[in-house]
Design an enzyme around this catalytic site. Structure first.
Site, PDB file in Angstrom:
ATOM      1  N   ARG A  15      -8.290 -20.672   3.542  1.00  0.00           N
ATOM      2  CA  ARG A  15      -8.115 -22.122   3.582  1.00  0.00           C
ATOM      3  C   ARG A  15      -6.651 -22.545   3.500  1.00  0.00           C
ATOM      4  NH1 ARG A  15     -12.576 -21.507   0.066  1.00  0.00           N
ATOM      5  NH2 ARG A  15     -14.540 -22.386   0.843  1.00  0.00           N
ATOM      6  N   ILE A  16      -5.910 -21.941   2.573  1.00  0.00           N
ATOM      7  CA  ILE A  16      -4.508 -22.343   2.392  1.00  0.00           C
ATOM      8  C   ILE A  16      -3.699 -21.986   3.626  1.00  0.00           C
ATOM      9  CG2 ILE A  16      -2.405 -21.947   1.057  1.00  0.00           C
ATOM     10  CD1 ILE A  16      -4.235 -21.515  -1.401  1.00  0.00           C
TER      11      ILE A  16
ATOM     12  N   ARG B 233       0.490 -14.005  -4.816  1.00  0.00           N
ATOM     13  CA  ARG B 233       0.597 -13.212  -6.036  1.00  0.00           C
ATOM     14  C   ARG B 233       1.885 -12.385  -5.998  1.00  0.00           C
ATOM     15  NH1 ARG B 233      -2.588 -16.152  -7.868  1.00  0.00           N
ATOM     16  NH2 ARG B 233      -4.587 -15.710  -8.898  1.00  0.00           N
TER      17      ARG B 233
ATOM     18  N   ASP C 226       7.041 -18.375  -5.350  1.00  0.00           N
ATOM     19  CA  ASP C 226       6.574 -19.115  -6.510  1.00  0.00           C
ATOM     20  C   ASP C 226       5.968 -18.181  -7.545  1.00  0.00           C
ATOM     21  OD1 ASP C 226       6.015 -21.628  -7.867  1.00  0.00           O
ATOM     22  OD2 ASP C 226       3.902 -21.314  -7.353  1.00  0.00           O
TER      23      ASP C 226
ATOM     24  N   GLU D  27       4.838 -12.297 -15.130  1.00  0.00           N
ATOM     25  CA  GLU D  27       5.061 -13.705 -15.441  1.00  0.00           C
ATOM     26  C   GLU D  27       4.759 -13.981 -16.906  1.00  0.00           C
ATOM     27  OE1 GLU D  27       3.914 -15.307 -10.946  1.00  0.00           O
ATOM     28  OE2 GLU D  27       2.533 -15.686 -12.627  1.00  0.00           O
TER      29      GLU D  27
ATOM     30  N   HIS E  98       5.800 -20.542 -10.686  1.00  0.00           N
ATOM     31  CA  HIS E  98       4.352 -20.557 -10.432  1.00  0.00           C
ATOM     32  C   HIS E  98       3.786 -21.975 -10.589  1.00  0.00           C
ATOM     33  CE1 HIS E  98       0.696 -17.655 -10.421  1.00  0.00           C
ATOM     34  NE2 HIS E  98       0.377 -18.788  -9.825  1.00  0.00           N
TER      35      HIS E  98
END
Length: 334
Positions: A174-175, A253, A277, A282, A301
């Protein structure tokens, strides 16, 4: 009665015990009071990652656990025999050992499509920053650079048009499809690789092999989940097949790229810029090699984090739990 928990008070409803392990990132300006109507709730802003004993202590006798980034591995799931439901507050489910959950009769749900527009928008924001250098020149103007030059204009970094350039999308969910639409609006050529062939109706999108995408793309954007097949997908071997001067984008990711190999490629000019991002660990560690790489843009992020997106995530989290309690789970990871 109101029961007190470590971080917050929530008035309980039915007897079901619910633990929210890490609500802070989602919940800075929202609230979780709706959980109080569904069960006896313990809310924690954060739970220590890498400390299974602490995680299990917080889970206690709860049948329901909600997690955003706190990992629930096989050890945790096995040692919480009363656990019946895990609600992941996000799309990626690498934070939960799904096989162990299934073996122990635990239903796991996630949230899909909540951040499609936000992440696509942010992906293009990263690209536009690389080619337009808005942030740098805004900073220089405020520092007095423009006021000190004899000409009506100046620029400190190269600027580029996107029109006519080729965008390669690795993954076409979708993205990625939304990013493709944005790229088409900028008159870019759009190609994609997906591990399973996708049927597309748009004539301006072309499906290619992985190697073809690497060879042809001026810009490569990552949109795949993290799995054993995709960890270190971008490494010295795949980089060697890319055009010299390619722009690399990552809003998926951090572990999809080998940070050492990408740093080497950035410093050698093989990759013109990385805009990401996400990173492998993290929050980012001070010794991450990307921090000293040339033309490397890193954000913390935040692609998923617009207010509208987080409201949607909260609503779906509650809906998932309500559906489970009603005996009709939705968004279940099989």
């Amino acid at each position: 009665m109101i029961q007190q928990f470590s971080d917050r008070l929530i008035k309980p409803g039915p007897v079901m015990k619910i633990v929210l392990l890490d609500g802070y990132a989602l919940n800075k300006d929202l609230n979780w009071e709706a959980l109080g109507t569904l069960g006896e709730c313990a809310y924690y802003d954060r739970t220590a990652v890498g400390n299974n004993a602490a995680i299990l202590q917080r889970i206690g006798q709860a049948e329901i656990v909600l997690t955003h980034k706190t990992p629930l591995d096989a050890e945790v799931i096995t040692h919480a025999p009363q656990l019946r439901y895990i609600g992941i507050m996000g799309t990626g489910y690498d934070v939960v050992d799904i096989d162990s959950a299934h073996k122990n009769g635990v239903i796991v749900t996630n949230i899909t499509a909540y951040a499609t527009n936000a992440v696509a928008q942010f992906t293009f924001s990263l690209l536009l920053e690389v080619v337009g250098q808005v942030g740098l020149h805004n900073q220089l103007v405020h520092e007095g650079k423009w006021a000190s030059v004899p000409d009506f204009t100046f620029w400190e970094q190269p600027l580029f048009e996107l029109s006519g350039k080729t965008l390669g999308l690795i993954g076409y969910g979708r993205i990625a499809q939304k990013v493709a639409v944005l790229a088409h609006a900028f008159n870019m050529n759009v190609i994609f690789y997906n591990h399973q062939p996708k049927k597309v109706t748009e004539k301006w999108v072309k499906q290619v092999s992985f190697d073809e995408l690497l060879y042809q793309s001026d810009v490569i954007s990552l949109h795949v989940i993290q799995s054993s097949d995709t960890i270190n997908l971008i490494n010295k071997d795949s980089i060697a097949k890319m055009k010299r001067g390619v722009i690399l984008l990552n809003t998926a990711r951090g572990k999809l790229i080998n940070e050492t190999d990408v740093t080497t490629a950035l410093n050698a000019g093989q990759i013109y810029a990385l805009a990401t991002d996400v990173v492998q660990q993290e929050p980012i560690t001070t010794d991450n090699p990307l921090l000293k790489a040339k033309n490397c843009y890193i954000t913390p992020h935040i692609a998923w984090a617009p207010l509208e997106t987080r409201k949607r995530m909260l609503a779906i989290t509650i809906d998932n739990l309500k559906s489970y309690l009603a005996g009709k789970p939705i968004n279940e990871i099989k």
